[in-house]
Design a protein around this motif. Structure first.
Motif, PDB file in Angstrom:
ATOM      1  N   MET A   1      -2.902 -11.530  -0.159  1.00 43.66           N
ATOM      2  CA  MET A   1      -1.790 -11.371  -1.090  1.00 43.66           C
ATOM      3  C   MET A   1      -1.969 -10.111  -1.934  1.00 43.66           C
ATOM      4  N   GLU A   2      -3.208  -9.834  -2.318  1.00 43.28           N
ATOM      5  CA  GLU A   2      -3.473  -8.621  -3.087  1.00 43.28           C
ATOM      6  C   GLU A   2      -3.197  -7.378  -2.242  1.00 43.28           C
TER       7      GLU A   2
ATOM      8  N   ALA B   1      -9.868 -17.855  -0.663  1.00 40.46           N
ATOM      9  CA  ALA B   1     -10.285 -16.501  -1.026  1.00 40.46           C
ATOM     10  C   ALA B   1      -9.629 -15.483  -0.099  1.00 40.46           C
ATOM     11  N   GLY B   2      -9.565 -15.790   1.182  1.00 45.88           N
ATOM     12  CA  GLY B   2      -8.915 -14.900   2.141  1.00 45.88           C
ATOM     13  C   GLY B   2      -7.437 -14.748   1.873  1.00 45.88           C
ATOM     14  N   GLU B   3      -6.793 -15.858   1.519  1.00 47.95           N
ATOM     15  CA  GLU B   3      -5.371 -15.806   1.199  1.00 47.95           C
ATOM     16  C   GLU B   3      -5.127 -14.956  -0.046  1.00 47.95           C
ATOM     17  N   ARG B   4      -5.996 -15.080  -1.034  1.00 52.62           N
ATOM     18  CA  ARG B   4      -5.849 -14.261  -2.250  1.00 52.62           C
ATOM     19  C   ARG B   4      -6.020 -12.778  -1.931  1.00 52.62           C
ATOM     20  N   ARG B   5      -7.005 -12.457  -1.099  1.00 51.94           N
ATOM     21  CA  ARG B   5      -7.216 -11.045  -0.721  1.00 51.94           C
ATOM     22  C   ARG B   5      -6.023 -10.514   0.055  1.00 51.94           C
TER      23      ARG B   5
ATOM     24  N   LEU C   1       3.467  -1.685  -3.517  1.00 60.56           N
ATOM     25  CA  LEU C   1       3.446  -0.642  -4.549  1.00 60.56           C
ATOM     26  C   LEU C   1       3.474   0.748  -3.920  1.00 60.56           C
ATOM     27  N   VAL C   2       2.710   0.923  -2.849  1.00 59.56           N
ATOM     28  CA  VAL C   2       2.721   2.207  -2.139  1.00 59.56           C
ATOM     29  C   VAL C   2       4.105   2.450  -1.558  1.00 59.56           C
ATOM     30  N   ALA C   3       4.708   1.411  -0.974  1.00 62.30           N
ATOM     31  CA  ALA C   3       6.024   1.550  -0.352  1.00 62.30           C
ATOM     32  C   ALA C   3       7.089   1.966  -1.360  1.00 62.30           C
ATOM     33  N   ALA C   4       6.951   1.503  -2.586  1.00 62.85           N
ATOM     34  CA  ALA C   4       7.920   1.871  -3.621  1.00 62.85           C
ATOM     35  C   ALA C   4       7.855   3.363  -3.926  1.00 62.85           C
TER      36      ALA C   4
END
Length: 92
Positions: free
Chosen positions: A27-28, A21-25, A35-38
């Motif tokens: 990665m999100e 669950a921590g790894e998924r968070r 997305l912000v960096a783009a």
């Protein structure tokens, strides 16, 4: 959808442990920062710097000890620029 005997894969309830669950968070979070960096690279860098400082504070000034190479250099810069660079010395 896959069928296993009389079960479909949608019928299988797989428990997700805390690490997964921590790894998924994480990665999100990374995806959102990309997305912000783009759209706004400077804002994304500010967010990353603030995250580094918060993690270092939460870990009692030891966050950089878990990093190496470029990641450690980025953390050192962020912590130095915010005045949080007084945590334990680098272990290169």
């Amino acid at each position: 959808m896959t069928t296993f005997g009389n079960l479909e894969d949608t019928d299988i309830d797989v428990a997700i442990d805390e690490q997964e669950a921590g790894e998924r968070r994480s990665m999100e979070l990374a995806t959102r920062i990309r997305l912000v960096a783009a759209e706004d690279p400077e804002l994304a860098q500010d967010l990353v710097d603030e995250l580094i400082v918060a993690l270092d504070r939460a870990m009692g000034g030891t966050f950089r000890e878990y990093l190496d190479g470029d990641a450690r250099d980025v953390a050192e810069r962020a912590l130095t620029e915010t005045g949080s660079g007084n945590s334990p010395a680098r272990n290169s």
